[in-house]
Design a protein around this motif. Structure first.
Motif, PDB file in Angstrom:
ATOM      1  N   ILE A  99       0.821  -1.213   0.000  1.00 32.95           N
ATOM      2  CA  ILE A  99       0.000   0.000   0.000  1.00 32.95           C
ATOM      3  C   ILE A  99       0.853   1.260   0.000  1.00 32.95           C
ATOM      4  O   ILE A  99       0.674   2.153  -0.836  1.00 32.95           O
ATOM      5  N   ARG A 100       1.802   1.356   0.933  1.00 25.54           N
ATOM      6  CA  ARG A 100       2.605   2.577   1.006  1.00 25.54           C
ATOM      7  C   ARG A 100       3.476   2.766  -0.239  1.00 25.54           C
ATOM      8  O   ARG A 100       3.539   3.897  -0.766  1.00 25.54           O
ATOM      9  N   PRO A 101       4.159   1.732  -0.756  1.00 32.73           N
ATOM     10  CA  PRO A 101       4.917   1.933  -1.998  1.00 32.73           C
ATOM     11  C   PRO A 101       4.053   2.402  -3.161  1.00 32.73           C
ATOM     12  O   PRO A 101       4.480   3.248  -3.957  1.00 32.73           O
ATOM     13  N   LEU A 102       2.832   1.885  -3.268  1.00 36.70           N
ATOM     14  CA  LEU A 102       1.950   2.319  -4.351  1.00 36.70           C
ATOM     15  C   LEU A 102       1.535   3.779  -4.164  1.00 36.70           C
ATOM     16  O   LEU A 102       1.545   4.567  -5.121  1.00 36.70           O
ATOM     17  N   LEU A 103       1.167   4.132  -2.940  1.00 34.18           N
ATOM     18  CA  LEU A 103       0.794   5.521  -2.678  1.00 34.18           C
ATOM     19  C   LEU A 103       1.981   6.457  -2.897  1.00 34.18           C
ATOM     20  O   LEU A 103       1.821   7.565  -3.440  1.00 34.18           O
TER      21      LEU A 103
ATOM     22  N   ALA B 190      -5.126   1.388 -10.473  1.00 30.56           N
ATOM     23  CA  ALA B 190      -4.606   0.049 -10.206  1.00 30.56           C
ATOM     24  C   ALA B 190      -4.635  -0.287  -8.725  1.00 30.56           C
ATOM     25  O   ALA B 190      -4.978  -1.409  -8.333  1.00 30.56           O
ATOM     26  N   ALA B 191      -4.285   0.686  -7.882  1.00 30.13           N
ATOM     27  CA  ALA B 191      -4.311   0.449  -6.436  1.00 30.13           C
ATOM     28  C   ALA B 191      -5.715   0.112  -5.962  1.00 30.13           C
ATOM     29  O   ALA B 191      -5.896  -0.686  -5.042  1.00 30.13           O
ATOM     30  N   GLY B 192      -6.726   0.701  -6.619  1.00 27.20           N
ATOM     31  CA  GLY B 192      -8.104   0.374  -6.264  1.00 27.20           C
ATOM     32  C   GLY B 192      -8.426  -1.088  -6.498  1.00 27.20           C
ATOM     33  O   GLY B 192      -9.268  -1.665  -5.794  1.00 27.20           O
ATOM     34  N   LYS B 193      -7.776  -1.692  -7.481  1.00 28.59           N
ATOM     35  CA  LYS B 193      -7.983  -3.118  -7.760  1.00 28.59           C
ATOM     36  C   LYS B 193      -7.063  -4.007  -6.924  1.00 28.59           C
ATOM     37  O   LYS B 193      -7.449  -5.103  -6.507  1.00 28.59           O
ATOM     38  N   LEU B 194      -5.843  -3.543  -6.681  1.00 24.94           N
ATOM     39  CA  LEU B 194      -4.826  -4.400  -6.087  1.00 24.94           C
ATOM     40  C   LEU B 194      -4.857  -4.418  -4.556  1.00 24.94           C
ATOM     41  O   LEU B 194      -4.717  -5.477  -3.952  1.00 24.94           O
TER      42      LEU B 194
END
Length: 237
Positions: free
Chosen positions: A88-92, A136-140
């Motif tokens: 989560i944090r790396p994606l954000l 993508a984060a919404g899906k992953l």
């Protein structure tokens, strides 16, 4: 999937951010959608019918940039999973870097008079890539909350649930869906209004607000997302 405490806050915040960024980009970058691929397909078709100098290239480049954001998010998520790291944090953080780049490029290129100028193209590509990661984060990693960008599905789900409630089929699950899909939809609409007003008031400096919001989200403590469990044969029936 059952919503957890904080999911409503997360859905509302991400939806408002997406609406804000998409509207500011649309108003400031010659009608470019940074978070809405379907809208860009329509705009590309419109430009092919009535071409404007440089505008077609700006909107065309948004698609591969958005795709790069999605693919990069997937690869980053896979790398985190292999290392046993919460993604989560790396994606954000990766979205934050790209969104900040979008803001810097857009501010440097202000006012954007030429849609084909390199700095304007760079701004559009960075914004689209940032929102590709957002989608993508919404899906992953945020699959338990409602989609926070394109609202067509949310509006459809909301109207179905409202109809169920008005016809006496408002079960607790239906009422939970009303909150799950309704509040992010309204937050997205509010974000669109704020994005339009913010750009009119401060130009691309208005992008500092979503950048700061995303920075706060990045610094929060995030529990690892639950692994999806396939339904049993009895549940699948």
């Amino acid at each position: 999937m059952m919503m957890k405490p904080g999911d409503l806050f997360l859905g509302v915040t991400l939806a408002a951010l997406a609406g804000y960024v998409d509207t500011a980009g649309f108003v400031g970058l010659f009608g470019l959608f940074t978070a809405h691929v379907t809208g860009n397909f329509v705009l590309i078709g419109t430009e092919l019918g009535h071409p404007g100098e440089g505008v077609l290239l700006l909107k065309f480049l948004a698609f591969p940039s958005f795709a790069a954001g999605v693919i990069g998010a997937r690869l980053l998520g896979n790398a985190c999973e292999r290392r046993g790291v919460n993604a989560i944090r790396p994606l954000l953080l990766s979205q934050l870097v790209l969104l900040a780049g979008f803001a810097v490029a857009a501010i440097i290129g202000s006012p954007p008079l030429d849609p084909g100028a390199p700095i304007v193209l760079a701004a559009g590509m960075l914004g689209a890539a940032a929102m590709g990661i957002h989608n993508a984060a919404g899906k992953l990693v945020f699959a338990r909350i409602a989609p926070t960008t394109v609202m067509t599905g949310n509006v459809t789900e909301l109207l179905i649930n409202v109809t169920d409630c008005l016809t006496g089929h408002g079960t607790p699950a239906v009422r939970e869906k009303l909150a799950k899909f309704g509040w992010p939809m309204m937050a997205f609409a509010l974000g669109c209004i704020m994005g339009g007003f913010g750009f009119r008031t401060a130009g691309f400096w208005c992008l500092l607000l979503p950048v700061a919001t995303l920075a706060v989200l990045t610094l929060l403590s995030w529990p690892a997302p639950e692994a999806s469990v396939p339904p049993t044969p009895e549940q699948a029936v």
